[in-house]
Motif scaffolding. Sequence first.
Motif, PDB file in Angstrom:
ATOM      1  N   GLY A 271      68.920  72.392  75.733  1.00 53.91           N
ATOM      2  CA  GLY A 271      69.992  71.263  75.766  1.00 53.91           C
ATOM      3  C   GLY A 271      69.458  70.321  76.331  1.00 53.91           C
ATOM      4  N   ASP A 272      67.992  70.254  76.898  1.00 55.18           N
ATOM      5  CA  ASP A 272      67.449  69.107  77.573  1.00 55.18           C
ATOM      6  C   ASP A 272      66.408  68.536  76.713  1.00 55.18           C
ATOM      7  OD1 ASP A 272      68.604  69.573  80.038  1.00 55.18           O
ATOM      8  OD2 ASP A 272      67.466  71.330  80.349  1.00 55.18           O
ATOM      9  N   PRO A 273      66.126  67.099  76.657  1.00 59.55           N
ATOM     10  CA  PRO A 273      65.088  66.430  76.005  1.00 59.55           C
ATOM     11  C   PRO A 273      63.775  67.126  76.379  1.00 59.55           C
ATOM     12  CG  PRO A 273      66.543  64.863  76.878  1.00 59.55           C
ATOM     13  CD  PRO A 273      67.056  66.168  77.443  1.00 59.55           C
ATOM     14  N   ILE A 274      62.728  67.153  75.519  1.00 62.39           N
ATOM     15  CA  ILE A 274      61.373  67.402  76.047  1.00 62.39           C
ATOM     16  C   ILE A 274      60.877  66.122  76.143  1.00 62.39           C
ATOM     17  CG2 ILE A 274      59.149  68.425  75.357  1.00 62.39           C
ATOM     18  CD1 ILE A 274      60.900  70.626  73.633  1.00 62.39           C
ATOM     19  N   ALA A 275      60.591  65.817  77.310  1.00 62.42           N
ATOM     20  CA  ALA A 275      60.050  64.653  77.640  1.00 62.42           C
ATOM     21  C   ALA A 275      58.567  64.055  76.754  1.00 62.42           C
ATOM     22  CB  ALA A 275      59.771  64.240  79.138  1.00 62.42           C
ATOM     23  N   GLY A 276      58.671  62.748  76.086  1.00 60.63           N
ATOM     24  CA  GLY A 276      57.692  62.373  75.622  1.00 60.63           C
ATOM     25  C   GLY A 276      57.295  63.006  74.079  1.00 60.63           C
ATOM     26  N   LEU A 277      58.443  63.815  73.774  1.00 63.13           N
ATOM     27  CA  LEU A 277      58.363  64.191  72.271  1.00 63.13           C
ATOM     28  C   LEU A 277      59.555  63.625  71.676  1.00 63.13           C
ATOM     29  CD1 LEU A 277      56.689  66.110  70.570  1.00 63.13           C
ATOM     30  CD2 LEU A 277      58.095  67.909  71.086  1.00 63.13           C
ATOM     31  N   LEU A 278      59.023  63.163  70.344  1.00 59.71           N
ATOM     32  CA  LEU A 278      60.183  62.753  69.404  1.00 59.71           C
ATOM     33  C   LEU A 278      59.731  63.305  68.021  1.00 59.71           C
ATOM     34  CD1 LEU A 278      59.259  59.589  71.408  1.00 59.71           C
ATOM     35  CD2 LEU A 278      61.722  59.627  70.622  1.00 59.71           C
ATOM     36  N   ALA A 279      60.801  63.133  66.956  1.00 62.23           N
ATOM     37  CA  ALA A 279      60.435  63.522  65.734  1.00 62.23           C
ATOM     38  C   ALA A 279      61.409  63.012  64.736  1.00 62.23           C
ATOM     39  CB  ALA A 279      60.918  65.207  65.969  1.00 62.23           C
ATOM     40  N   ALA A 280      60.738  62.746  63.568  1.00 61.45           N
ATOM     41  CA  ALA A 280      61.613  62.000  62.479  1.00 61.45           C
ATOM     42  C   ALA A 280      61.208  62.591  61.028  1.00 61.45           C
ATOM     43  CB  ALA A 280      61.081  60.641  62.745  1.00 61.45           C
ATOM     44  N   GLY A 281      62.110  62.648  60.371  1.00 63.42           N
ATOM     45  CA  GLY A 281      61.734  62.977  58.819  1.00 63.42           C
ATOM     46  C   GLY A 281      62.074  64.340  58.544  1.00 63.42           C
TER      47      GLY A 281
END
Length: 465
Positions: free
Chosen positions: A415-425
Motif C-alpha cells: 500500500g505504499d507509493p513506489i517513490a519516483g514511479l508513475l504510470a498512466a494508460g
Amino acid sequence: MTKTVQTQLLVIGGGLAGFACALQAAEDGAEVLLIEKTATTGGSSAMSGGCLAFAGTDLQQRNDIEDSDELLRRDLIEVGQSQNDASLVEVYVAHQLDTYHWLRGHGVEFSPVIEASSGQSVPRVHTVDPADMVRTLAEKCKATGRVSVMMSTAAKRLLRSDERAPVRGATAVDASGQAFEILARDGVVLASGGFCRNAELVNRFAPHYAEAVFVGGEGNVGDGLLMGWKLGADVRDMAYIKGTFGKHPVDTLNNHSCLAVYKGAIAVNQEGRRFVDESLSYKLLGDAVMGQSYHSAFQVFDQPIFDSGDDRVRILDFGRRMEEGLMVKADSLQALAQQIEVPYETLRATVDAYNLAADAGEDAVFGRKALVHNHGRLLRIETAPFYAYPSTAAVFGTYCGLRIDAGMRVIDVFGDPIAGLLAAGEVVGGFHGGAYMTGSALGKAAVFGRLAAREALKAETQAAA
Ligand SMILES: Cc1cc2nc3c(=O)[nH]c(=O)nc-3n(C[C@H](O)[C@H](O)[C@H](O)COP(=O)(O)OP(=O)(O)OC[C@H]3O[C@@H](n4cnc5c(N)ncnc54)[C@H](O)[C@@H]3O)c2cc1C
C-alpha cells in the motif's frame, strides 16, 4: 554500460498516454525523454477505434444530449460492476472535460457525437482519427523543443539504488542493440500499454480466452507491468481481462468489432438461441460468447436496423462490412437460417419471442430493457431483408495492471507509493473494474497521462521548496 543519458522526466511508451504526458510536462516547463520500443509511435492508440468518452461537451450540447459528471460517474461504476477504484473514477470525472478541451486546443479534431455505446446511458462517443491524434500530439511535443523521442528503444529494467530509494531511471536498449542507462531527475512514467500481444501472460489470468482473437500494438507485451512487478508493485483488475464481442472470426480487414446489437440486433448461438442481454457492455458479451459452441454467435437483424448504421463510427459501420463480404444477407429469415446453418424453426421461435418482448418493452428471459446500457427502446426484427454478422470475441486490450493512486503514483503490495514511479494508460488497473465503457481506455490514456506529468513535476516543486 557504455552510455548514460540524463533527463528530467523519462516517459516509457509512445502511445496516447505517453505523448499526453510528455506534452503536458513540456508545457509545464520540464525536459522530457520519451522512448518507444517499436519503429513507429502510436501503439494500440493509433490502431484503435478512436472513440473517447467525455461528458458535458459542446459537441453533445449541439445535439441536445444531456450529460453530466454525475451521469458519467454513475455509468462508469455501473458498467464496472462497482469493482472500480472509486478514486480513479473520481479523478477521471474531474479532469475529463478539461482534457477534451486540451486535446481540441492542441488540434485534435472530433466528429459530432451521435451514438451511445457500451456502458453509456447517453451518446458520449467522441470520435477522432486515432493515428492522427497521436501524430498531432507528437508534433506538438516536438514544437515545445523540450521533448526528445528515441524510437526503437526499449526500457528493460527500472533503476533504484535500494528498496527505499526513489526510482531514478531505467536501463534500455537502443535501435542498434546497445544497452545504456537513462537517469531521470523527476522520475519515470510507465506508459507502455497493456499485454494483449503476450498470449502466455494473458493465459495466466484469463485462460477462457485462449481461443479468442488478439489485436493490439506490436510492443504491448507487458514490459511495464513486469518492470513494476519487479519493484513490488501491486496490481488491479487482473480477473477482468475480457474480449470484445462482435469481431468477425475470420476477418483480417478490420481491427474492430461490429456492434449491431447496440442498434437493435439480437445475438444468437449456433443453435439459433439467444444467450445474453445484448445491451450489456461488449466485454460482458465477450465473456458470454466464449461460452457458446465454437466461441461464436451471429448478430441477427433486419433492414431498418441495418439502415440505422453509421459510417462515421467504426463499430456501427454495417455498410462497410457488407461491401467487404463479411455480412450475410437474405430475403427471408428462413433463407438466412439456411445460409448461416442455424435451425430455422428455432431461429423463428427466437425472433418471434423477442418481438413480443420488444412490444412489451422488456425481455423477461435475459432482462434486456434497452438497446445499449440504459439507452434506446427495443426494436422488432421483422422487415426483410435480414442480416447476420458472425461474431466472436477479440482481446483488444487488457485494461488491468499496476495499482496506482489518484496521483498516478504506482502503489506497492503493502500500500505504499513506489517513490519516483508513475504510470498512466493501459498499463494501469483499477479504473475500469469489472467491464468497460466505450471510449474510457483512450480517455484514461489522455487524462491519466496528463495527470502523471503534473504529479511528477509537483514532486519536483515540493522537493525544491
Ligand atoms: C483495435 C483496437 C480498438 C480500440 N478501440 C478503442 C476505442 O475506440 N476507444 C477506447 O477507449 N479504447 C480503444 N482501444 C483500447 C485503447 O486503444 C488502448 O487502451 C489505449 O490506446 C492505450 O493507450 P496507451 O498509451 O496506454 O498504450 P499504447 O497506445 O498501446 O502505447 C504504448 C506504447 O508503449 C510501447 N512500449 C511497450 N513496452 C515498451 C518498452 N519496454 N519500452 C518502450 N516502449 C514500450 C508500445 O510499443 C506502445 O507503442 C482499442 C484497442 C484496439 C487494439
